[in-house]
Motif scaffolding. Structure first.
Motif, PDB file in Angstrom:
ATOM      1  N   SER A  40       0.840  -1.198   0.000  1.00 23.87           N
ATOM      2  CA  SER A  40       0.000   0.000   0.000  1.00 23.87           C
ATOM      3  C   SER A  40       0.877   1.251   0.000  1.00 23.87           C
ATOM      4  O   SER A  40       1.809   1.365   0.798  1.00 23.87           O
ATOM      5  N   LYS A  41       0.567   2.179  -0.880  1.00 23.55           N
ATOM      6  CA  LYS A  41       1.350   3.419  -0.963  1.00 23.55           C
ATOM      7  C   LYS A  41       1.215   4.216   0.331  1.00 23.55           C
ATOM      8  O   LYS A  41       2.162   4.854   0.769  1.00 23.55           O
ATOM      9  N   TRP A  42       0.025   4.165   0.956  1.00 24.97           N
ATOM     10  CA  TRP A  42      -0.190   4.895   2.202  1.00 24.97           C
ATOM     11  C   TRP A  42       0.601   4.268   3.346  1.00 24.97           C
ATOM     12  O   TRP A  42       1.130   4.977   4.200  1.00 24.97           O
ATOM     13  N   LEU A  43       0.697   2.970   3.374  1.00 22.72           N
ATOM     14  CA  LEU A  43       1.477   2.298   4.412  1.00 22.72           C
ATOM     15  C   LEU A  43       2.964   2.620   4.235  1.00 22.72           C
ATOM     16  O   LEU A  43       3.666   2.917   5.206  1.00 22.72           O
ATOM     17  N   THR A  44       3.421   2.589   2.996  1.00 19.45           N
ATOM     18  CA  THR A  44       4.815   2.935   2.725  1.00 19.45           C
ATOM     19  C   THR A  44       5.087   4.387   3.107  1.00 19.45           C
ATOM     20  O   THR A  44       6.109   4.698   3.719  1.00 19.45           O
ATOM     21  N   TRP A  45       4.144   5.270   2.765  1.00 14.86           N
ATOM     22  CA  TRP A  45       4.287   6.682   3.138  1.00 14.86           C
ATOM     23  C   TRP A  45       4.347   6.832   4.650  1.00 14.86           C
ATOM     24  O   TRP A  45       5.176   7.592   5.184  1.00 14.86           O
ATOM     25  N   ALA A  46       3.495   6.107   5.374  1.00 16.72           N
ATOM     26  CA  ALA A  46       3.476   6.185   6.835  1.00 16.72           C
ATOM     27  C   ALA A  46       4.797   5.679   7.423  1.00 16.72           C
ATOM     28  O   ALA A  46       5.343   6.293   8.355  1.00 16.72           O
ATOM     29  N   MET A  47       5.309   4.576   6.891  1.00 19.63           N
ATOM     30  CA  MET A  47       6.573   4.030   7.403  1.00 19.63           C
ATOM     31  C   MET A  47       7.732   4.999   7.161  1.00 19.63           C
ATOM     32  O   MET A  47       8.567   5.215   8.051  1.00 19.63           O
ATOM     33  N   ILE A  48       7.791   5.585   5.991  1.00 19.74           N
ATOM     34  CA  ILE A  48       8.865   6.537   5.694  1.00 19.74           C
ATOM     35  C   ILE A  48       8.705   7.803   6.528  1.00 19.74           C
ATOM     36  O   ILE A  48       9.686   8.353   7.035  1.00 19.74           O
ATOM     37  N   SER A  49       7.465   8.266   6.705  1.00 19.45           N
ATOM     38  CA  SER A  49       7.224   9.457   7.531  1.00 19.45           C
ATOM     39  C   SER A  49       7.642   9.218   8.974  1.00 19.45           C
ATOM     40  O   SER A  49       8.263  10.083   9.597  1.00 19.45           O
ATOM     41  N   LEU A  50       7.305   8.057   9.506  1.00 16.74           N
ATOM     42  CA  LEU A  50       7.712   7.740  10.878  1.00 16.74           C
ATOM     43  C   LEU A  50       9.228   7.574  10.992  1.00 16.74           C
ATOM     44  O   LEU A  50       9.832   7.963  12.000  1.00 16.74           O
ATOM     45  N   LEU A  51       9.845   7.021   9.968  1.00 16.21           N
ATOM     46  CA  LEU A  51      11.306   6.901   9.947  1.00 16.21           C
ATOM     47  C   LEU A  51      11.944   8.282  10.006  1.00 16.21           C
ATOM     48  O   LEU A  51      12.883   8.523  10.781  1.00 16.21           O
ATOM     49  N   LEU A  52      11.420   9.204   9.214  1.00 20.59           N
ATOM     50  CA  LEU A  52      11.992  10.550   9.166  1.00 20.59           C
ATOM     51  C   LEU A  52      11.655  11.384  10.397  1.00 20.59           C
ATOM     52  O   LEU A  52      12.271  12.429  10.623  1.00 20.59           O
ATOM     53  N   ALA A  53      10.697  10.939  11.198  1.00 18.83           N
ATOM     54  CA  ALA A  53      10.316  11.659  12.419  1.00 18.83           C
ATOM     55  C   ALA A  53      11.152  11.236  13.617  1.00 18.83           C
ATOM     56  O   ALA A  53      10.845  11.598  14.753  1.00 18.83           O
ATOM     57  N   ALA A  54      12.198  10.496  13.400  1.00 20.08           N
ATOM     58  CA  ALA A  54      13.038   9.988  14.495  1.00 20.08           C
ATOM     59  C   ALA A  54      13.648  11.138  15.296  1.00 20.08           C
ATOM     60  O   ALA A  54      14.079  12.142  14.725  1.00 20.08           O
ATOM     61  N   PRO A  55      13.691  11.002  16.608  1.00 22.62           N
ATOM     62  CA  PRO A  55      14.305  12.045  17.451  1.00 22.62           C
ATOM     63  C   PRO A  55      15.832  12.014  17.325  1.00 22.62           C
ATOM     64  O   PRO A  55      16.458  10.995  17.574  1.00 22.62           O
ATOM     65  N   LEU A  56      16.397  13.122  16.907  1.00 25.92           N
ATOM     66  CA  LEU A  56      17.849  13.182  16.710  1.00 25.92           C
ATOM     67  C   LEU A  56      18.577  13.341  18.035  1.00 25.92           C
ATOM     68  O   LEU A  56      18.140  14.082  18.916  1.00 25.92           O
ATOM     69  N   GLY A  57      19.681  12.676  18.163  1.00 30.25           N
ATOM     70  CA  GLY A  57      20.460  12.706  19.393  1.00 30.25           C
ATOM     71  C   GLY A  57      21.614  13.690  19.374  1.00 30.25           C
ATOM     72  O   GLY A  57      22.466  13.642  20.267  1.00 30.25           O
ATOM     73  N   HIS A  58      21.669  14.598  18.407  1.00 32.30           N
ATOM     74  CA  HIS A  58      22.811  15.519  18.317  1.00 32.30           C
ATOM     75  C   HIS A  58      22.991  16.376  19.568  1.00 32.30           C
ATOM     76  O   HIS A  58      24.126  16.516  20.038  1.00 32.30           O
ATOM     77  N   PRO A  59      21.934  16.945  20.138  1.00 36.21           N
ATOM     78  CA  PRO A  59      22.167  17.741  21.357  1.00 36.21           C
ATOM     79  C   PRO A  59      22.739  16.906  22.500  1.00 36.21           C
ATOM     80  O   PRO A  59      23.586  17.386  23.259  1.00 36.21           O
ATOM     81  N   VAL A  60      22.304  15.665  22.613  1.00 35.54           N
ATOM     82  CA  VAL A  60      22.815  14.789  23.668  1.00 35.54           C
ATOM     83  C   VAL A  60      24.294  14.501  23.414  1.00 35.54           C
ATOM     84  O   VAL A  60      25.125  14.557  24.337  1.00 35.54           O
ATOM     85  N   GLN A  61      24.649  14.214  22.177  1.00 31.31           N
ATOM     86  CA  GLN A  61      26.034  13.876  21.857  1.00 31.31           C
ATOM     87  C   GLN A  61      26.972  15.067  22.047  1.00 31.31           C
ATOM     88  O   GLN A  61      28.073  14.916  22.580  1.00 31.31           O
ATOM     89  N   VAL A  62      26.527  16.246  21.628  1.00 35.16           N
ATOM     90  CA  VAL A  62      27.360  17.433  21.799  1.00 35.16           C
ATOM     91  C   VAL A  62      27.541  17.739  23.284  1.00 35.16           C
ATOM     92  O   VAL A  62      28.642  18.059  23.740  1.00 35.16           O
ATOM     93  N   GLY A  63      26.467  17.622  24.056  1.00 41.36           N
ATOM     94  CA  GLY A  63      26.572  17.834  25.492  1.00 41.36           C
ATOM     95  C   GLY A  63      27.455  16.800  26.161  1.00 41.36           C
ATOM     96  O   GLY A  63      28.199  17.099  27.103  1.00 41.36           O
ATOM     97  N   TRP A  64      27.380  15.570  25.679  1.00 43.60           N
ATOM     98  CA  TRP A  64      28.197  14.473  26.200  1.00 43.60           C
ATOM     99  C   TRP A  64      29.682  14.774  25.978  1.00 43.60           C
ATOM    100  O   TRP A  64      30.518  14.600  26.872  1.00 43.60           O
ATOM    101  N   ILE A  65      30.013  15.219  24.780  1.00 43.25           N
ATOM    102  CA  ILE A  65      31.403  15.578  24.464  1.00 43.25           C
ATOM    103  C   ILE A  65      31.869  16.706  25.379  1.00 43.25           C
ATOM    104  O   ILE A  65      32.953  16.644  25.957  1.00 43.25           O
TER     105      ILE A  65
END
Length: 171
Positions: A41-66
């Protein structure tokens, strides 16, 4: 990003919070690798890709860790510069993951991403393990000293920043 950084500060588990990105992305990348998205289903594929791209980035945590583990301006400057260089190199390398000869399913590209993601998870576990071990070694050496020896160490020792026995690495 702000919620992830707040969670990391609240729990003190920097490695676990920074690895949330990889844990989030894994099921979606596996789906894209396994499922024939041209037939799904194109809608299911769209939902999976949208959720993949909505991932919370860890850059602030990594920069603070450094920054937290550096503890001196000199090592913080070098650490931040190295982090930025590796991040930019990753951006350049990532432009070659999805290629036209792998289209339209990009099975090789998704397999490469799953491999990188898995390696990242292993690296987070190794970093956490190393920092916990290093803190235990420092605790043993510090606690083996008498209170007077500790005061002498604090007053006279030449160790600086994260090299000091009384400094604990964030993990």
């Amino acid at each position: 990003m702000m919620a992830l950084a707040t969670l990391a500060e609240y729990t003190g588990q920097l490695a676990a919070c920074a690895s949330i990105f990889q844990i989030w992305c894994l099921p979606f990348l596996i789906y894209l690798r396994v499922v024939d998205t041209t037939q799904a289903s194109k809608w299911l594929t769209w939902a999976m890709i949208s959720l993949l791209l909505a991932a919370p980035l860890g850059h602030p945590v990594q920069v603070g860790w450094i920054s937290r583990n550096s503890n001196t301006v000199r090592s913080r400057t070098v650490g931040a510069a190295l982090y930025n260089m590796f991040l930019q190199a990753g951006v350049i390398i990532s432009s070659n993951i999805y290629r036209t000869d792998d289209a339209p399913l990009y099975r090789r590209g998704n397999s490469v991403l799953i491999g990188i993601l898995s390696l990242n998870l292993v690296l987070y576990v190794l970093a956490k393990t190393y920092y916990v071990w290093r803190n235990r070694v420092r605790d043993r050496r510090w606690n083996a000293m008498t209170p007077e020896e500790q005061l002498v160490y604090l007053a006279d020792h030449q160790d600086a920043g994260n090299k000091r026995l009384d400094f604990r690495l964030a993990s």
